[in-house]
Structure formats: structure tokens, C-alpha cells
Design an enzyme around this catalytic site. Structure first.
Site, PDB file in Angstrom:
ATOM      1  N   HIS A  24      36.105  43.653  43.470  1.00 27.47           N
ATOM      2  CA  HIS A  24      35.958  45.091  43.178  1.00 27.47           C
ATOM      3  C   HIS A  24      35.412  45.801  44.417  1.00 27.47           C
ATOM      4  O   HIS A  24      34.312  46.349  44.397  1.00 27.47           O
ATOM      5  CB  HIS A  24      35.027  45.324  41.976  1.00 27.47           C
ATOM      6  CG  HIS A  24      35.661  44.934  40.672  1.00 27.47           C
ATOM      7  ND1 HIS A  24      34.935  44.592  39.567  1.00 27.47           N
ATOM      8  CD2 HIS A  24      36.963  44.838  40.298  1.00 27.47           C
ATOM      9  CE1 HIS A  24      35.756  44.300  38.572  1.00 27.47           C
ATOM     10  NE2 HIS A  24      36.991  44.443  38.997  1.00 27.47           N
ATOM     11  N   HIS A  80      46.744  43.062  31.336  1.00 31.34           N
ATOM     12  CA  HIS A  80      45.789  43.971  31.997  1.00 31.34           C
ATOM     13  C   HIS A  80      46.395  44.340  33.345  1.00 31.34           C
ATOM     14  O   HIS A  80      46.858  43.464  34.086  1.00 31.34           O
ATOM     15  CB  HIS A  80      44.466  43.223  32.154  1.00 31.34           C
ATOM     16  CG  HIS A  80      43.408  43.911  32.934  1.00 31.34           C
ATOM     17  ND1 HIS A  80      43.188  45.265  32.893  1.00 31.34           N
ATOM     18  CD2 HIS A  80      42.464  43.401  33.784  1.00 31.34           C
ATOM     19  CE1 HIS A  80      42.158  45.559  33.682  1.00 31.34           C
ATOM     20  NE2 HIS A  80      41.708  44.450  34.232  1.00 31.34           N
ATOM     21  N   GLU A  82      45.085  45.669  36.126  1.00 35.00           N
ATOM     22  CA  GLU A  82      44.333  45.651  37.392  1.00 35.00           C
ATOM     23  C   GLU A  82      45.067  44.720  38.365  1.00 35.00           C
ATOM     24  O   GLU A  82      45.610  43.683  37.965  1.00 35.00           O
ATOM     25  CB  GLU A  82      42.886  45.186  37.150  1.00 35.00           C
ATOM     26  CG  GLU A  82      42.005  45.476  38.348  1.00 35.00           C
ATOM     27  CD  GLU A  82      40.497  45.440  38.020  1.00 35.00           C
ATOM     28  OE1 GLU A  82      40.127  45.030  36.905  1.00 35.00           O
ATOM     29  OE2 GLU A  82      39.712  45.830  38.907  1.00 35.00           O
ATOM     30  N   ASP A  84      44.516  42.456  40.446  1.00 36.84           N
ATOM     31  CA  ASP A  84      44.319  41.014  40.578  1.00 36.84           C
ATOM     32  C   ASP A  84      45.170  40.234  39.579  1.00 36.84           C
ATOM     33  O   ASP A  84      45.356  39.033  39.721  1.00 36.84           O
ATOM     34  CB  ASP A  84      42.831  40.619  40.474  1.00 36.84           C
ATOM     35  CG  ASP A  84      42.134  41.178  39.248  1.00 36.84           C
ATOM     36  OD1 ASP A  84      42.506  42.276  38.792  1.00 36.84           O
ATOM     37  OD2 ASP A  84      41.200  40.526  38.752  1.00 36.84           O
ATOM     38  N   HIS A 146      38.146  44.829  29.957  1.00 38.65           N
ATOM     39  CA  HIS A 146      37.189  45.845  30.342  1.00 38.65           C
ATOM     40  C   HIS A 146      37.829  47.150  30.763  1.00 38.65           C
ATOM     41  O   HIS A 146      37.127  48.059  31.252  1.00 38.65           O
ATOM     42  CB  HIS A 146      36.304  45.309  31.487  1.00 38.65           C
ATOM     43  CG  HIS A 146      37.053  45.089  32.786  1.00 38.65           C
ATOM     44  ND1 HIS A 146      36.660  45.704  33.947  1.00 38.65           N
ATOM     45  CD2 HIS A 146      38.167  44.394  33.095  1.00 38.65           C
ATOM     46  CE1 HIS A 146      37.472  45.368  34.937  1.00 38.65           C
ATOM     47  NE2 HIS A 146      38.388  44.558  34.437  1.00 38.65           N
ATOM     48  N   ASP A 165      40.723  39.051  31.321  1.00 39.98           N
ATOM     49  CA  ASP A 165      39.399  39.011  31.960  1.00 39.98           C
ATOM     50  C   ASP A 165      38.292  38.484  31.034  1.00 39.98           C
ATOM     51  O   ASP A 165      37.325  37.886  31.517  1.00 39.98           O
ATOM     52  CB  ASP A 165      38.997  40.417  32.430  1.00 39.98           C
ATOM     53  CG  ASP A 165      39.612  40.776  33.778  1.00 39.98           C
ATOM     54  OD1 ASP A 165      39.878  39.851  34.575  1.00 39.98           O
ATOM     55  OD2 ASP A 165      39.810  41.965  34.029  1.00 39.98           O
ATOM     56  N   TYR A 193      29.402  37.081  35.481  1.00 40.93           N
ATOM     57  CA  TYR A 193      30.611  37.877  35.251  1.00 40.93           C
ATOM     58  C   TYR A 193      30.379  38.849  34.088  1.00 40.93           C
ATOM     59  O   TYR A 193      30.661  40.043  34.175  1.00 40.93           O
ATOM     60  CB  TYR A 193      31.728  36.890  34.938  1.00 40.93           C
ATOM     61  CG  TYR A 193      33.117  37.430  34.783  1.00 40.93           C
ATOM     62  CD1 TYR A 193      34.029  37.339  35.825  1.00 40.93           C
ATOM     63  CD2 TYR A 193      33.556  37.971  33.576  1.00 40.93           C
ATOM     64  CE1 TYR A 193      35.327  37.793  35.670  1.00 40.93           C
ATOM     65  CE2 TYR A 193      34.849  38.422  33.417  1.00 40.93           C
ATOM     66  CZ  TYR A 193      35.733  38.331  34.474  1.00 40.93           C
ATOM     67  OH  TYR A 193      37.013  38.776  34.311  1.00 40.93           O
ATOM     68  N   HIS A 226      40.542  34.318  34.894  1.00 38.94           N
ATOM     69  CA  HIS A 226      39.752  33.863  36.046  1.00 38.94           C
ATOM     70  C   HIS A 226      38.984  32.607  35.630  1.00 38.94           C
ATOM     71  O   HIS A 226      38.419  32.545  34.535  1.00 38.94           O
ATOM     72  CB  HIS A 226      38.704  34.900  36.458  1.00 38.94           C
ATOM     73  CG  HIS A 226      39.276  36.196  36.961  1.00 38.94           C
ATOM     74  ND1 HIS A 226      39.972  36.312  38.146  1.00 38.94           N
ATOM     75  CD2 HIS A 226      39.226  37.447  36.443  1.00 38.94           C
ATOM     76  CE1 HIS A 226      40.333  37.567  38.327  1.00 38.94           C
ATOM     77  NE2 HIS A 226      39.905  38.282  37.299  1.00 38.94           N
TER      78      HIS A 226
HETATM   79 FE1  FEO Z   1      40.021  43.555  35.464  1.00 41.72          FE
HETATM   80 FE2  FEO Z   1      40.396  40.443  36.730  1.00 41.72          FE
HETATM   81  O1  FEO Z   1      40.727  42.253  36.553  1.00 41.72           O
END
Ligand code: FEO
Length: 395
Positions: A24, A80, A82, A84, A146, A165, A193, A226
Site C-alpha cells: 500500500h 477484489h 485491487e 495486487d 476490505h 484478502d 494484517y 495472501h
Molecule cells: Fe486489497 Fe490484497 O488487496
């Protein structure tokens, strides 16, 4: 990296990132790297659940090619948007031209806003299903876990939950499963996390956990996006999320400070001495030589926190300001708190810290302790008493 079969015809095809030390932007330290997990499901239809971060897109495609020609992919499930997890979608689509994207309404909006791809989005809602042949994917929206677009994918026949996530850890490891890694180390990363990413959404986490429990879905395996997958003990991370989302404090006092010429440090140590006298465990962090995200995790788990700073320019020292900002952003509401600091003539740091503690919704036990110059013996005794009061304020 070799792909890993996680169930018959279901494969982990993600990428391990041993190098990354910040996430981030530069806002979240990742001492143990991370992984970007993606899952390939072979059936009458072929589905890819999530992709990886853009710079490692080629590795994802290499992994997929070990199992199947990417051109065979029918569906890309984007839990999601994002980057990544979505950054490799353009690369996958280039190799899988017939693939259709399944995501939430917000997911479609966010993907389009980031990639401007004009792709073939199939918007799904909670309980929508997608048959792959012998297997069925069920989608569960999980807004603000999130991001507004977040969702979970559940494979009914295998009782596997892919929650993106949620339940993740920034943790690179040779082991892919919970029974192949040091569980304490892995849970340390899961806790950090949660503290740094999910704390503001704890009420939604608790609600979602209840919702999933009420559905009575069997969960044999949790495969987040992750870190490691939970096949030996998915209950471990479910129980931890239950605890962190409902009663995050585990007790103890965290004292965090920065000092200019040692006076605020003396105050921190005197407060700690009072906490100690009350029989309550404590930790002291000199913030400029500590990792802010690690300190935030410690604050989340603590029953009370004391934050101190010497005064400069009527405010706090520069190392303290980002911590105060994050405490407001993370909404650390309800925790007992105390501000303290030394100054020479004008003061101001304690007032600033108090303002942030209030904005974060923390419960200050007093107006704080602003002290001139160096504490003498009487002042240190008074600080010990305040430390005792802080320790005893923990319910
Ligand atoms: Fe919200 Fe692992 O990205």
C-alpha cells in the site's frame, strides 16, 4: 515456483514475493514478504479465481501453462479489484480471449476505472452460482472487507472458501499450507494484517463471520489471496478473526513516545514503572527506532496506550504524527489512553495528542501530563501514580 494441487483439479498457481518490504505504497511494512495467490479450477469449464500483481503476471501465466493452455480459461473470478489481485487480468485476457470476468457491481466499476478495458463483466450478487460442470461456485458479497467490491467465492462440492484478502497474511514461505509453516510466525503476520488493514471494519467482519456461520456452510479449507492456505485447521483463523473483531484487546499497556533530549523518555519510563507496580504487563516503543505497523498491532492488542512526545513548533515530533493519523484512520475506538510529553516553555504536544485520541474515539483517562523541562523525583513519582491509574483503568 511449482504449482500446488490443493484438491482434485484445483491448483494454487500464485506467485511468492520474497522481496517486498512495504505494501500500500509505503504505508504497511511486510517484513516477511508476501504472496499473491490465484487458483485454477479445471472442470467442463475452466475458472481462474483471482490473478496477481502486474509485475509478476508472466509468472502466473507460466504456472497456468504447467496445467492447461491459458486459452482454455472460460472464467476469471475477480473477488477484489485491487491491483495486487487484478493487475494481471489484462495479461490473462490476452492469453485467454474467450474468458469472461465475474465480479460484483463495484468490482466491475473499479476494474473499468483502473484498466479502461471495456471487458465482458458478469456482475454477481450474494448466493449467485456459476456451474463449472461437476463443481459449482457460490458468490458471497463481502463489502468493505476490505473494499466495497470485495467478495468471497465458495466451492460447494469441495467446501473450499476463497475469501481474497480476508484471512490473509503478508507472509512469503516455502510452505503453502498451514501444516507446512511455523504456525506462530504465520499467525503473527495474520494478526498484523488484521490490525493494520481490517480494524476499521471489525463490526462488518463480525457480521460476515456470523452470516457465514448461520449459512452452515462446511468449510474444509480457507484459501486467501495472501500467505498460506488453511487446510489443517481453518478454525484457527476463523476463531482469531472472531476474537479480533469482537474483543481485540488482550490486556497490557503500550507506551509509545518520541523524545528530544531525554525528558519525555524519562516520563515514559516513570509511567511504565507505575504500570509495572500495578502488576500489568507493558511494552515501551521509542517510535523513531520502531516499525510503526508493528507498534499499531501492539496497540490494537493492548488494553491501554500512553502516547508521548516532546513539543516542537507547538506540536508533536515528526515521528509521532503519522502514528496519530493512522490511529484516527483505523478507528481504535474505546481503548483507554493517556497523552504525555515534556516541553521547555510553550508546550502544545499533549494538546495535539489529546485531539487525535479524541478523534480516534479513544477513552482518555485524563487531560494528560504536560511537563516542563526534566521531571524531578516528585514528578516521576506522580507519573508512576498516573501509570498505575492507566493500568487499573483496563477493564
Ligand atoms: Fe486489497 Fe490484497 O488487496
Amino acid at each position: 515456483m511449482n504449482v500446488r494441487q490443493i484438491a482434485p483439479n484445483i491448483y494454487w498457481v500464485g506467485v511468492i514475493d520474497w522481496d517486498t518490504r512495504y505494501f500500500h505504497g509505503h504505508s504497511l511494512s511486510t517484513h516477511r514478504g508476501t504472496t499473491y495467490n490465484a487458483y485454477l479450477i479445471l472442470d467442463e469449464k475452466v475458472a481462474l479465481v483471482d490473478t496477481v500483481y502486474t509485475p509478476v503476471a508472466d509468472k502466473l501465466l507460466e504456472n497456468i501453462r504447467q496445467i492447461v493452455d491459458p486459452a482454455q480459461i472460460d472464467y476469471i473470478i475477480c473477488n477484489h479489484s485491487e491491483v495486487d489481485h487484478s493487475g494481471a487480468i489484462p495479461h490473462v485476457l490476452a492469453a485467454a480471449p474467450k474468458a469472461q470476468i465475474y465480479c460484483t457491481q463495484k468490482g466491475a466499476e473499479f476494474l473499468e476505472a483502473q484498466f479502461h478495458g471495456g471487458w465482458d463483466y458478469h456482475v454477481v450478487k450474494t448466493f449467485d452460482e456459476l456451474s463449472l460442470g461437476k463443481r459449482t461456485l457460490t458468490f458471497l458479497e463481502a463489502p468493505m472487507l476490505h473494499w466495497p467490491d470485495s467478495m468471497f467465492t465458495y466451492i460447494k462440492e469441495d467446501a473450499i472458501l476463497m475469501p481474497n484478502d480476508a484471512f490473509g497474511q503478508h507472509y512469503a514461505s516455502s510452505g503453502r499450507f498451514d501444516d507446512e509453516v511455523d504456525v506462530d510466525e504465520m499467525m503473527e503476520e495474520a494478526s498484523k494484517y488484521y490490525a493494520n488493514i481490517l480494524t476499521p471494519f471489525s463490526s462488518l467482519v463480525a457480521k460476515k463471520l456470523k452470516e457465514v456461520a448461520d449459512l452452515g456452510l462446511p468449510i474444509k479449507m480457507i484459501c486467501p489471496s495472501h500467505g498460506v492456505m488453511f487446510r489443517q485447521n481453518p478454525g484457527l483463523i476463523l476463531e482469531a478473526y472472531q476474537r479480533w473483531s469482537t474483543a481485540p484487546a488482550e490486556g497490557g499497556v503500550v507506551i509509545v513516545y518520541d523524545t528530544m533530549w531525554g525528558s519525555t523518555k524519562m516520563m515514559a519510563e516513570a509511567i511504565a514503572s507505575g504500570v509495572d507496580a500495578a502488576g500489568v504487563p507493558y511494552k515501551i516503543f521509542h517510535l523513531p527506532v520502531s516499525d510503526r505497523n508493528d507498534v499499531i498491532e501492539e496497540i490494537m492488542r493492548a488494553g491501554a496506550v500512553a502516547i508521548g512526545s516532546a513539543t516542537i513548533n507547538r506540536g508533536v515530533l515528526p515521528a509521532i504524527a503519522p502514528l496519530l493519523d493512522e490511529l484516527v484512520g483505523l478507528r481504535v475506538a474505546g481503548k483507554k489512553a493517556l497523552a504525555f510529553g515534556s516541553d521547555g516553555w510553550g508546550g502544545g504536544a499533549v494538546k495535539v495528542i489529546n485531539e487525535y485520541l479524541d478523534k480516534a474515539g479513544m477513552q482518555r483517562i485524563s487531560e494528560g501530563v504536560a511537563m516542563r523541562w526534566r521531571p524531578d523525583e516528585a514528578a516521576r513519582k506522580a507519573l508512576q501514580e498516573i501509570g498505575r491509574q492507566l493500568a487499573e483503568s483496563i477493564e
